[in-house]
Design an enzyme around this catalytic site. Structure first.
Site, mmCIF file in Angstrom:
data_model
loop_
_atom_site.group_PDB
_atom_site.id
_atom_site.type_symbol
_atom_site.label_atom_id
_atom_site.label_comp_id
_atom_site.label_asym_id
_atom_site.label_seq_id
_atom_site.Cartn_x
_atom_site.Cartn_y
_atom_site.Cartn_z
ATOM 1 N N GLY A 61 -3.266 34.333 51.525
ATOM 2 C CA GLY A 61 -4.107 33.842 52.621
ATOM 3 C C GLY A 61 -5.350 34.695 52.815
ATOM 4 N N GLY A 65 -0.934 33.195 45.608
ATOM 5 C CA GLY A 65 0.433 33.389 45.115
ATOM 6 C C GLY A 65 0.782 32.593 43.867
ATOM 7 N N LYS A 80 -2.519 20.911 48.090
ATOM 8 C CA LYS A 80 -3.215 20.276 49.218
ATOM 9 C C LYS A 80 -4.715 20.565 49.290
ATOM 10 C CE LYS A 80 -0.661 20.634 53.151
ATOM 11 N NZ LYS A 80 0.068 21.663 53.902
ATOM 12 N N ARG A 117 2.981 44.228 44.784
ATOM 13 C CA ARG A 117 2.279 44.757 45.965
ATOM 14 C C ARG A 117 2.639 46.216 46.242
ATOM 15 N NH1 ARG A 117 2.326 39.946 50.479
ATOM 16 N NH2 ARG A 117 0.325 39.041 49.903
HETATM 17 C C1 3PG Z 1 1.378 37.244 52.852
HETATM 18 O O1 3PG Z 1 2.307 37.423 52.068
HETATM 19 O O2 3PG Z 1 0.766 36.171 52.948
HETATM 20 C C2 3PG Z 1 0.930 38.410 53.675
HETATM 21 O O3 3PG Z 1 1.803 39.485 53.520
HETATM 22 C C3 3PG Z 1 0.787 38.027 55.124
HETATM 23 O O4 3PG Z 1 1.993 37.523 55.599
HETATM 24 P P1 3PG Z 1 1.977 36.382 56.701
HETATM 25 O O5 3PG Z 1 1.384 35.159 56.077
HETATM 26 O O6 3PG Z 1 3.399 36.201 57.129
HETATM 27 O O7 3PG Z 1 1.093 36.888 57.823
HETATM 28 MG MG MG Z 2 0.786 34.271 54.120
#
Ligand code: 3PG
Ligand code: MG
Length: 414
Positions: free
Chosen positions: A385, A362, A206, A35
Protein backbone atom coordinates in the site's frame (compact mmCIF):
# COMPACT_ATOMS: atom_id res chain seq x y z
CA UNK A 1 17.51 15.53 9.54
CA UNK A 2 20.82 13.70 9.79
CA UNK A 3 21.54 10.92 7.30
CA UNK A 4 21.90 7.69 9.27
CA UNK A 5 25.32 7.07 7.73
CA UNK A 6 26.72 10.19 9.41
CA UNK A 7 25.21 9.48 12.81
CA UNK A 8 27.33 7.87 15.50
CA UNK A 9 25.20 5.66 17.75
CA UNK A 10 27.91 5.08 20.38
CA UNK A 11 26.14 4.81 23.75
CA UNK A 12 22.84 5.74 22.12
CA UNK A 13 19.61 3.77 22.46
CA UNK A 14 17.86 3.93 19.13
CA UNK A 15 14.11 3.39 18.93
CA UNK A 16 13.70 1.83 15.50
CA UNK A 17 10.29 1.47 13.80
CA UNK A 18 10.51 -1.37 11.31
CA UNK A 19 7.83 -3.13 9.27
CA UNK A 20 8.13 -6.77 10.32
CA UNK A 21 4.61 -7.49 9.09
CA UNK A 22 5.69 -10.82 7.57
CA UNK A 23 3.55 -13.84 6.68
CA UNK A 24 3.43 -16.83 9.08
CA UNK A 25 2.23 -20.38 8.38
CA UNK A 26 -0.04 -22.45 10.66
CA UNK A 27 2.96 -23.48 12.74
CA UNK A 28 3.69 -19.76 13.26
CA UNK A 29 6.85 -19.98 11.17
CA UNK A 30 7.87 -17.09 8.93
CA UNK A 31 7.29 -17.98 5.29
CA UNK A 32 8.90 -14.86 3.78
CA UNK A 33 11.43 -12.88 5.81
CA UNK A 34 12.26 -10.29 3.13
CA UNK A 35 11.06 -7.38 5.25
CA UNK A 36 13.11 -8.49 8.24
CA UNK A 37 16.28 -8.95 6.19
CA UNK A 38 15.71 -5.57 4.56
CA UNK A 39 15.87 -3.81 7.94
CA UNK A 40 19.07 -5.52 9.11
CA UNK A 41 21.56 -2.90 7.78
CA UNK A 42 19.95 -0.21 9.95
CA UNK A 43 19.91 -2.36 13.07
CA UNK A 44 23.48 -3.49 12.44
CA UNK A 45 24.69 0.08 11.95
CA UNK A 46 23.34 1.04 15.39
CA UNK A 47 24.91 -2.00 17.04
CA UNK A 48 28.24 -1.71 15.26
CA UNK A 49 28.61 1.92 16.32
CA UNK A 50 28.21 0.80 19.93
CA UNK A 51 24.55 1.62 20.41
CA UNK A 52 21.54 -0.44 21.46
CA UNK A 53 18.41 -1.13 19.39
CA UNK A 54 14.83 -0.99 20.66
CA UNK A 55 12.81 -2.37 17.79
CA UNK A 56 9.08 -1.89 17.33
CA UNK A 57 6.65 -3.00 14.64
CA UNK A 58 3.00 -3.71 14.06
CA UNK A 59 2.15 -7.29 13.12
CA UNK A 60 -1.06 -8.13 11.29
CA UNK A 61 -4.33 -6.48 12.17
CA UNK A 62 -5.20 -7.74 15.67
CA UNK A 63 -8.51 -6.80 17.23
CA UNK A 64 -7.49 -7.61 20.78
CA UNK A 65 -5.83 -5.33 23.26
CA UNK A 66 -2.77 -6.30 25.26
CA UNK A 67 -4.72 -7.60 28.26
CA UNK A 68 -6.76 -10.09 26.25
CA UNK A 69 -3.65 -11.13 24.32
CA UNK A 70 -1.89 -11.94 27.57
CA UNK A 71 -4.87 -14.17 28.38
CA UNK A 72 -4.28 -16.02 25.12
CA UNK A 73 -6.39 -14.20 22.54
CA UNK A 74 -4.89 -13.66 19.09
CA UNK A 75 -1.53 -14.96 20.18
CA UNK A 76 -0.63 -15.39 16.50
CA UNK A 77 -0.14 -11.62 16.31
CA UNK A 78 2.50 -11.54 19.03
CA UNK A 79 5.90 -10.35 17.81
CA UNK A 80 7.30 -12.98 20.18
CA UNK A 81 7.10 -15.30 17.15
CA UNK A 82 9.71 -13.15 15.40
CA UNK A 83 12.33 -13.17 18.17
CA UNK A 84 14.24 -16.34 17.32
CA UNK A 85 14.39 -15.58 13.61
CA UNK A 86 15.63 -12.05 14.21
CA UNK A 87 18.23 -13.40 16.64
CA UNK A 88 19.40 -15.87 14.01
CA UNK A 89 19.72 -13.18 11.34
CA UNK A 90 21.54 -10.78 13.67
CA UNK A 91 23.59 -13.62 15.10
CA UNK A 92 23.01 -12.41 18.64
CA UNK A 93 20.40 -12.71 21.39
CA UNK A 94 17.25 -10.62 21.09
CA UNK A 95 15.41 -9.67 24.27
CA UNK A 96 11.64 -9.39 24.23
CA UNK A 97 9.32 -6.96 26.01
CA UNK A 98 5.76 -8.27 26.23
CA UNK A 99 4.28 -4.78 25.99
CA UNK A 100 5.31 -1.41 24.59
CA UNK A 101 5.67 0.76 27.65
CA UNK A 102 5.17 -0.67 31.14
CA UNK A 103 7.56 0.31 33.91
CA UNK A 104 9.37 -3.01 33.39
CA UNK A 105 9.80 -2.40 29.68
CA UNK A 106 11.01 1.13 30.29
CA UNK A 107 13.63 -0.24 32.69
CA UNK A 108 14.62 -2.95 30.23
CA UNK A 109 15.10 -0.36 27.49
CA UNK A 110 17.09 1.98 29.71
CA UNK A 111 19.41 -0.77 30.91
CA UNK A 112 20.31 -2.02 27.41
CA UNK A 113 24.04 -2.05 26.85
CA UNK A 114 26.02 -1.42 23.69
CA UNK A 115 25.24 -4.07 21.09
CA UNK A 116 22.02 -5.27 22.77
CA UNK A 117 18.66 -5.65 21.07
CA UNK A 118 15.15 -5.45 22.49
CA UNK A 119 12.04 -6.24 20.45
CA UNK A 120 8.76 -4.77 21.70
CA UNK A 121 5.39 -6.50 21.53
CA UNK A 122 3.09 -5.65 18.60
CA UNK A 123 2.29 -1.93 18.69
CA UNK A 124 -1.24 -2.70 17.43
CA UNK A 125 -2.11 -4.45 20.69
CA UNK A 126 -2.73 -0.87 21.78
CA UNK A 127 -5.86 0.57 20.16
CA UNK A 128 -4.16 3.96 20.49
CA UNK A 129 -1.60 3.00 17.81
CA UNK A 130 -3.84 3.09 14.74
CA UNK A 131 -5.61 6.19 16.04
CA UNK A 132 -2.30 8.03 16.09
CA UNK A 133 -2.78 8.74 19.79
CA UNK A 134 -0.32 11.30 21.14
CA UNK A 135 0.07 9.92 24.67
CA UNK A 136 0.90 6.50 23.31
CA UNK A 137 3.43 8.06 20.92
CA UNK A 138 4.95 10.02 23.78
CA UNK A 139 5.24 6.88 25.89
CA UNK A 140 7.03 5.08 23.04
CA UNK A 141 9.35 8.05 22.61
CA UNK A 142 10.59 7.77 26.20
CA UNK A 143 12.16 4.41 25.32
CA UNK A 144 14.84 5.72 22.99
CA UNK A 145 17.36 8.57 22.76
CA UNK A 146 16.84 8.82 18.99
CA UNK A 147 14.13 7.66 16.59
CA UNK A 148 14.75 5.88 13.31
CA UNK A 149 11.93 5.17 10.89
CA UNK A 150 12.87 2.27 8.62
CA UNK A 151 9.29 1.09 8.03
CA UNK A 152 8.61 2.06 4.43
CA UNK A 153 5.85 -0.57 4.26
CA UNK A 154 3.96 1.35 6.97
CA UNK A 155 4.83 4.89 5.86
CA UNK A 156 1.29 5.47 4.55
CA UNK A 157 -0.15 4.93 8.04
CA UNK A 158 -0.48 7.96 10.31
CA UNK A 159 -0.08 5.78 13.38
CA UNK A 160 1.56 6.63 16.72
CA UNK A 161 4.72 4.58 16.13
CA UNK A 162 5.21 5.66 12.49
CA UNK A 163 4.26 9.31 12.66
CA UNK A 164 3.32 11.01 15.95
CA UNK A 165 6.29 9.55 17.82
CA UNK A 166 8.68 11.61 15.69
CA UNK A 167 7.39 14.83 17.27
CA UNK A 168 9.04 13.94 20.54
CA UNK A 169 12.53 13.89 19.07
CA UNK A 170 14.60 16.93 18.10
CA UNK A 171 15.42 17.39 14.41
CA UNK A 172 18.90 15.98 14.86
CA UNK A 173 17.57 12.98 16.76
CA UNK A 174 15.24 11.50 14.17
CA UNK A 175 16.14 10.00 10.84
CA UNK A 176 15.29 7.50 8.13
CA UNK A 177 16.90 4.07 8.23
CA UNK A 178 18.81 2.63 5.29
CA UNK A 179 15.81 0.74 3.94
CA UNK A 180 13.62 3.84 3.98
CA UNK A 181 16.40 5.77 2.24
CA UNK A 182 16.80 3.11 -0.43
CA UNK A 183 13.05 2.94 -1.04
CA UNK A 184 12.88 6.71 -1.45
CA UNK A 185 15.94 6.97 -3.68
CA UNK A 186 14.55 4.30 -5.99
CA UNK A 187 11.00 5.63 -6.01
CA UNK A 188 12.21 9.18 -6.67
CA UNK A 189 14.37 7.93 -9.51
CA UNK A 190 11.30 6.51 -11.25
CA UNK A 191 8.93 9.34 -10.38
CA UNK A 192 11.17 12.28 -11.20
CA UNK A 193 14.33 11.17 -12.96
CA UNK A 194 13.24 8.28 -15.16
CA UNK A 195 15.29 7.70 -18.25
CA UNK A 196 12.92 7.46 -21.24
CA UNK A 197 11.25 5.47 -22.66
CA UNK A 198 9.53 4.78 -19.35
CA UNK A 199 7.09 1.88 -19.30
CA UNK A 200 4.73 1.20 -16.42
CA UNK A 201 3.25 -2.27 -16.15
CA UNK A 202 0.10 -2.31 -14.07
CA UNK A 203 -1.91 -5.40 -13.31
CA UNK A 204 -3.94 -7.09 -10.63
CA UNK A 205 -7.60 -7.76 -10.18
CA UNK A 206 -9.19 -4.39 -9.62
CA UNK A 207 -9.14 -1.11 -11.51
CA UNK A 208 -10.43 0.63 -8.40
CA UNK A 209 -7.13 -0.07 -6.58
CA UNK A 210 -5.09 1.37 -9.42
CA UNK A 211 -7.00 4.48 -10.52
CA UNK A 212 -4.83 7.00 -8.73
CA UNK A 213 -1.54 5.39 -9.72
CA UNK A 214 -2.71 5.26 -13.35
CA UNK A 215 -3.68 8.94 -13.22
CA UNK A 216 -0.23 9.83 -11.95
CA UNK A 217 1.55 7.52 -14.40
CA UNK A 218 -0.22 9.26 -17.27
CA UNK A 219 1.85 12.32 -16.43
CA UNK A 220 5.23 10.56 -16.41
CA UNK A 221 5.20 7.33 -18.43
CA UNK A 222 5.54 6.89 -22.18
CA UNK A 223 3.82 3.50 -22.27
CA UNK A 224 1.43 1.82 -19.85
CA UNK A 225 0.87 -1.90 -20.12
CA UNK A 226 -2.33 -3.06 -18.44
CA UNK A 227 -2.88 -6.73 -17.64
CA UNK A 228 -4.60 -8.88 -15.06
CA UNK A 229 -8.29 -8.82 -14.22
CA UNK A 230 -8.43 -5.03 -14.38
CA UNK A 231 -7.74 -5.09 -18.13
CA UNK A 232 -11.25 -6.38 -18.88
CA UNK A 233 -12.94 -3.26 -17.51
CA UNK A 234 -10.88 -1.29 -20.06
CA UNK A 235 -11.68 -3.73 -22.85
CA UNK A 236 -15.39 -3.49 -22.06
CA UNK A 237 -15.05 0.32 -21.96
CA UNK A 238 -13.82 0.10 -25.56
CA UNK A 239 -16.92 -1.88 -26.51
CA UNK A 240 -15.37 -5.36 -26.30
CA UNK A 241 -17.21 -8.53 -25.28
CA UNK A 242 -15.53 -9.99 -22.22
CA UNK A 243 -17.77 -12.98 -21.35
CA UNK A 244 -17.77 -13.50 -17.60
CA UNK A 245 -14.33 -11.94 -17.05
CA UNK A 246 -13.85 -9.76 -14.01
CA UNK A 247 -15.37 -6.32 -14.53
CA UNK A 248 -16.12 -3.31 -12.39
CA UNK A 249 -19.20 -1.89 -14.09
CA UNK A 250 -19.05 1.29 -12.04
CA UNK A 251 -15.52 1.96 -13.28
CA UNK A 252 -16.22 1.68 -17.01
CA UNK A 253 -16.69 5.43 -17.46
CA UNK A 254 -13.53 6.04 -15.55
CA UNK A 255 -11.65 3.57 -17.72
CA UNK A 256 -12.98 5.42 -20.79
CA UNK A 257 -11.80 8.75 -19.44
CA UNK A 258 -8.35 7.33 -18.61
CA UNK A 259 -8.07 6.10 -22.21
CA UNK A 260 -9.03 9.56 -23.51
CA UNK A 261 -6.57 11.28 -21.20
CA UNK A 262 -3.80 8.93 -22.32
CA UNK A 263 -4.47 9.84 -25.93
CA UNK A 264 -4.39 13.55 -25.13
CA UNK A 265 -1.08 13.17 -23.35
CA UNK A 266 0.45 10.94 -26.02
CA UNK A 267 0.81 8.01 -23.63
CA UNK A 268 0.42 4.61 -25.28
CA UNK A 269 -1.87 2.28 -23.35
CA UNK A 270 -1.37 -1.38 -24.19
CA UNK A 271 -4.21 -3.75 -23.38
CA UNK A 272 -3.86 -7.51 -23.96
CA UNK A 273 -4.98 -8.23 -27.51
CA UNK A 274 -5.63 -11.85 -26.60
CA UNK A 275 -6.30 -13.82 -23.43
CA UNK A 276 -6.15 -17.30 -22.01
CA UNK A 277 -9.77 -17.90 -21.07
CA UNK A 278 -11.32 -20.58 -18.86
CA UNK A 279 -14.84 -21.84 -18.22
CA UNK A 280 -14.36 -21.43 -14.48
CA UNK A 281 -11.91 -20.02 -11.95
CA UNK A 282 -9.82 -23.14 -11.46
CA UNK A 283 -6.55 -24.59 -12.63
CA UNK A 284 -8.52 -27.64 -13.85
CA UNK A 285 -10.92 -25.57 -15.97
CA UNK A 286 -11.17 -26.06 -19.72
CA UNK A 287 -8.99 -23.40 -21.31
CA UNK A 288 -8.43 -21.82 -24.71
CA UNK A 289 -6.92 -18.71 -26.23
CA UNK A 290 -9.09 -16.03 -27.78
CA UNK A 291 -9.06 -12.34 -28.67
CA UNK A 292 -9.73 -10.31 -25.53
CA UNK A 293 -12.60 -8.34 -27.08
CA UNK A 294 -14.58 -11.34 -28.30
CA UNK A 295 -14.64 -13.59 -25.25
CA UNK A 296 -17.71 -15.80 -25.46
CA UNK A 297 -20.39 -15.97 -22.78
CA UNK A 298 -19.45 -18.39 -20.03
CA UNK A 299 -15.70 -17.81 -20.41
CA UNK A 300 -13.39 -15.61 -18.38
CA UNK A 301 -9.94 -14.21 -19.07
CA UNK A 302 -7.41 -15.42 -16.50
CA UNK A 303 -4.12 -14.59 -18.24
CA UNK A 304 -2.81 -12.58 -21.16
CA UNK A 305 -2.45 -14.56 -24.38
CA UNK A 306 0.59 -15.19 -26.66
CA UNK A 307 -0.02 -12.17 -28.93
CA UNK A 308 -0.26 -9.91 -25.90
CA UNK A 309 2.96 -11.39 -24.51
CA UNK A 310 4.63 -10.66 -27.84
CA UNK A 311 3.45 -7.04 -27.96
CA UNK A 312 4.16 -6.32 -24.28
CA UNK A 313 7.64 -7.88 -24.64
CA UNK A 314 8.50 -5.55 -27.50
CA UNK A 315 7.47 -2.52 -25.48
CA UNK A 316 9.48 -3.72 -22.48
CA UNK A 317 12.59 -4.41 -24.56
CA UNK A 318 12.56 -0.83 -25.87
CA UNK A 319 12.31 0.69 -22.38
CA UNK A 320 14.98 2.31 -20.27
CA UNK A 321 12.86 2.49 -17.11
CA UNK A 322 10.26 -0.02 -15.94
CA UNK A 323 7.86 0.19 -13.04
CA UNK A 324 5.88 -2.98 -12.39
CA UNK A 325 2.94 -3.26 -10.01
CA UNK A 326 0.49 -6.14 -10.29
CA UNK A 327 0.50 -9.50 -12.11
CA UNK A 328 -0.76 -10.18 -15.66
CA UNK A 329 -2.96 -13.12 -14.68
CA UNK A 330 -3.74 -15.63 -11.97
CA UNK A 331 -0.08 -16.67 -11.81
CA UNK A 332 -0.60 -18.73 -8.65
CA UNK A 333 -2.31 -21.31 -10.92
CA UNK A 334 0.14 -22.91 -13.34
CA UNK A 335 -2.24 -22.75 -16.32
CA UNK A 336 -2.49 -18.97 -15.97
CA UNK A 337 1.08 -18.10 -14.98
CA UNK A 338 2.68 -17.86 -18.41
CA UNK A 339 1.83 -14.19 -18.99
CA UNK A 340 3.25 -13.02 -15.68
CA UNK A 341 6.29 -15.29 -16.02
CA UNK A 342 7.05 -14.09 -19.57
CA UNK A 343 6.77 -10.45 -18.54
CA UNK A 344 8.96 -11.07 -15.46
CA UNK A 345 11.61 -12.65 -17.71
CA UNK A 346 11.50 -9.74 -20.14
CA UNK A 347 11.86 -7.25 -17.30
CA UNK A 348 14.92 -9.20 -16.11
CA UNK A 349 16.32 -9.35 -19.66
CA UNK A 350 15.99 -5.63 -20.34
CA UNK A 351 17.49 -4.93 -16.90
CA UNK A 352 20.54 -7.01 -17.85
CA UNK A 353 20.87 -4.76 -20.89
CA UNK A 354 21.07 -1.64 -18.74
CA UNK A 355 17.47 -0.62 -18.14
CA UNK A 356 16.32 0.23 -14.63
CA UNK A 357 13.44 -1.79 -13.12
CA UNK A 358 11.48 -1.27 -9.93
CA UNK A 359 9.00 -3.90 -8.80
CA UNK A 360 6.48 -3.29 -6.04
CA UNK A 361 3.22 -4.50 -4.62
CA UNK A 362 2.81 -7.83 -2.82
CA UNK A 363 1.66 -9.91 -5.81
CA UNK A 364 4.22 -8.80 -8.35
CA UNK A 365 6.99 -9.27 -5.78
CA UNK A 366 5.65 -12.76 -5.01
CA UNK A 367 5.69 -13.47 -8.76
CA UNK A 368 9.28 -12.27 -9.20
CA UNK A 369 10.28 -14.48 -6.27
CA UNK A 370 8.31 -17.47 -7.59
CA UNK A 371 10.14 -17.26 -10.92
CA UNK A 372 13.46 -16.73 -9.08
CA UNK A 373 14.21 -13.46 -10.83
CA UNK A 374 14.45 -11.35 -7.68
CA UNK A 375 18.19 -10.80 -8.11
CA UNK A 376 17.76 -9.80 -11.76
CA UNK A 377 15.74 -6.62 -11.33
CA UNK A 378 17.06 -3.28 -10.11
CA UNK A 379 14.99 -2.80 -6.97
CA UNK A 380 12.18 -4.62 -5.18
CA UNK A 381 10.09 -2.45 -2.91
CA UNK A 382 9.03 -3.76 0.50
CA UNK A 383 5.96 -1.56 0.34
CA UNK A 384 2.53 -2.71 -0.78
CA UNK A 385 0.00 0.00 0.00
CA UNK A 386 2.80 2.44 0.84
CA UNK A 387 4.49 1.94 -2.52
CA UNK A 388 1.19 2.40 -4.34
CA UNK A 389 0.40 5.61 -2.48
CA UNK A 390 3.89 6.98 -3.03
CA UNK A 391 3.51 6.40 -6.77
CA UNK A 392 0.08 7.99 -6.67
CA UNK A 393 2.01 11.12 -5.78
CA UNK A 394 0.75 11.28 -2.19
CA UNK A 395 2.79 12.53 0.72
CA UNK A 396 3.17 9.70 3.20
CA UNK A 397 2.75 10.64 6.88
CA UNK A 398 5.62 8.43 8.07
CA UNK A 399 7.98 10.25 5.73
CA UNK A 400 6.65 13.75 6.31
CA UNK A 401 7.04 13.31 10.08
CA UNK A 402 10.81 12.98 9.74
CA UNK A 403 11.58 15.32 6.88
CA UNK A 404 12.55 18.82 7.88
CA UNK A 405 12.45 20.28 4.38
CA UNK A 406 11.82 19.06 0.85
CA UNK A 407 15.50 18.33 0.34
CA UNK A 408 15.32 15.58 2.90
CA UNK A 409 13.98 13.07 0.39
CA UNK A 410 17.15 11.33 -0.73
CA UNK A 411 17.86 11.89 -4.41
CA UNK A 412 19.31 9.40 -6.78
CA UNK A 413 22.75 9.99 -8.18
CA UNK A 414 22.65 6.71 -10.11
C1 3PG B 1 1.40 -4.01 4.86
O1 3PG B 1 1.78 -5.18 4.93
O2 3PG B 1 0.62 -3.60 4.00
C2 3PG B 1 1.98 -3.04 5.84
O3 3PG B 1 2.74 -3.71 6.80
C3 3PG B 1 0.90 -2.21 6.48
O4 3PG B 1 -0.03 -3.04 7.10
P1 3PG B 1 -1.55 -2.60 7.14
O5 3PG B 1 -2.06 -2.60 5.73
O6 3PG B 1 -2.25 -3.59 8.02
O7 3PG B 1 -1.58 -1.20 7.71
MG1 MG C 1 -1.56 -3.25 3.66
Amino acid sequence: MTPILNFNFRNIRALIRVDFNVPLNDQLEITDDTRIRAALPTIQKVLKDGGAAIIMTHFGRPKSNLQSVKLGAEDKYSTRHLVSHLAKLLNKPVQFADDCGSEATYKKAKSLKAGEVLLLENTRFYQEETKGNEEFAQMLATLGDVYINDAFGSAHRAHSSTTQVAKYFATDKKMFGYLMEAELVNAEKVLHHAEKPFTAIVGGAKVSDKILILENLLTIANDIIIGGGMAYTFIKAQGGQIGKSLVEEDKIDLAKSLLVKAKEKGVQIHLPIDSVVADNFSNDATIKTTLSDTIEDGWMGLDIGPKAIEEFSQVIMQSKTILWNGPMGVFEMTNFSKGTESIAKKVAEVTSQGAYSLIGGGDSVAAINQFQLDDQVSFISTGGGAMLEYFEGKKLPGIEAIKTDSDDIPHSSM
